[in-house]
Design a protein around this motif. Sequence first.
Motif, mmCIF file in Angstrom:
data_model
loop_
_atom_site.group_PDB
_atom_site.id
_atom_site.type_symbol
_atom_site.label_atom_id
_atom_site.label_comp_id
_atom_site.label_asym_id
_atom_site.label_seq_id
_atom_site.Cartn_x
_atom_site.Cartn_y
_atom_site.Cartn_z
ATOM 1 N N GLY A 190 5.623 42.773 39.433
ATOM 2 C CA GLY A 190 6.081 42.240 38.150
ATOM 3 C C GLY A 190 6.068 43.294 37.056
ATOM 4 O O GLY A 190 6.987 43.365 36.232
ATOM 5 N N ASP A 191 5.026 44.133 37.039
ATOM 6 C CA ASP A 191 4.950 45.204 36.044
ATOM 7 C C ASP A 191 6.062 46.228 36.260
ATOM 8 O O ASP A 191 6.659 46.732 35.300
ATOM 9 N N ARG A 194 9.477 44.680 35.149
ATOM 10 C CA ARG A 194 9.551 44.600 33.692
ATOM 11 C C ARG A 194 9.904 45.962 33.090
ATOM 12 O O ARG A 194 10.773 46.066 32.213
ATOM 13 N N MET A 212 10.684 35.808 33.985
ATOM 14 C CA MET A 212 9.518 36.121 34.804
ATOM 15 C C MET A 212 8.359 35.174 34.521
ATOM 16 O O MET A 212 7.615 34.802 35.433
ATOM 17 N N ARG A 216 6.598 32.833 37.388
ATOM 18 C CA ARG A 216 5.153 32.805 37.619
ATOM 19 C C ARG A 216 4.592 31.389 37.507
ATOM 20 O O ARG A 216 3.694 31.007 38.257
ATOM 21 N N LEU A 241 9.152 35.727 44.691
ATOM 22 C CA LEU A 241 8.828 36.533 43.516
ATOM 23 C C LEU A 241 7.514 36.089 42.871
ATOM 24 O O LEU A 241 6.751 36.922 42.374
ATOM 25 N N GLN A 242 7.240 34.804 42.877
ATOM 26 C CA GLN A 242 5.984 34.322 42.314
ATOM 27 C C GLN A 242 4.792 34.975 43.019
ATOM 28 O O GLN A 242 3.844 35.435 42.372
ATOM 29 N N PHE A 245 4.886 38.986 42.472
ATOM 30 C CA PHE A 245 4.427 39.400 41.147
ATOM 31 C C PHE A 245 2.903 39.402 41.064
ATOM 32 O O PHE A 245 2.307 40.182 40.313
#
Length: 340
Positions: A190-191, A194, A212, A216, A241-242, A245
């Motif tokens: 996730g970082d 972003r 995002m 989450r 993705l959840q 991340f």
Amino acid sequence: MARRALLAGAAALAATAARAQYYPRGIEERQVRFAGTGDVTLEGTLALPLLSEIQRVPGVVLVAGSGPTDRDGNNPLIPVRVDLLKEIAQALGHAGIASLRYDKRGIGGSAIQQRHSLDRQESYFTWGGLVGDVQEAHAELVRHDEIKPYATALLGHSEGGLLAIAASAAMGKRRPYGLVLASTPGRPLGDIVREQIARNMPALSAQAERIMAAIRATGRVPSDGPPAFRAIFPAYAGGFLQSAFAFDPATTLAPTDIPCLLLQGGADIQVVPLHDVQPLLDVLARRDAPGEALIAPMVSHNLKPVTGPDDPGFAGPLAPAIELKLVSWLGHLLGARSSP
């Protein structure tokens, strides 16, 4: 003396020819199908050095990166052939190391039928499913009689490295003996996403934060995102993705004792050295297990040489420094015999 030298040279040539009969060179490729996690069938390519005809050889599972990247390392969103995993398989094969590269679920020969509903696709593309598929690919590799079951490794590229870390940590005593992380971030995905969006699409950063946050919280991708995000946040990938991340690669790798090699291009603009890679370097330095790292200058995310800042480094051969380090490290670790 000249005559003795000629005779010695002739004897050496004869010995080389004789050894070649017992240590055949080259690579044979077989197409394989095997069961993944759940109701999934995966297709891949088993590359065997011809040396395996007379003795067992080490083996490596190659795990592709994010998106629709196939077993060879090609992605339809990239306008040229990358062939990264195919080139790695060939380099390993010529060094006496077998490999299994496979199409991840939903891709290439492992594609899901398009008629399935979004809910079915969401249940198909899960983090746990993809991690489990890495484990099943390793089981498929060691099922073949040519492979030394005690001399295996996982090699993951980019997001594939995250899957390889998660799989090796989950396998316990059945885990492979080595782990190679190529262009793999040491911070949560996730970082990374972003910051990639902030660098490349700064006007959409606020939208990315909103999407995002929703992923989450709910495990679903909002349907009102801008078209530019369709490839980054596919509608079917919310659950994946959840979990992705939330996955911390450095924290997961830290307590393991698996020998690890980190390969990174100094010109990588997706996983930025050293910012994105430093947590993994810190972990390798702290662990008791063997660990090495190579950050090769003028090498791209796809481990290809670049000529300058405008060269994306998609096409061309594997960077020589990367190939040499990979082959030598795995050869030493796994006891590969590339020559008599």
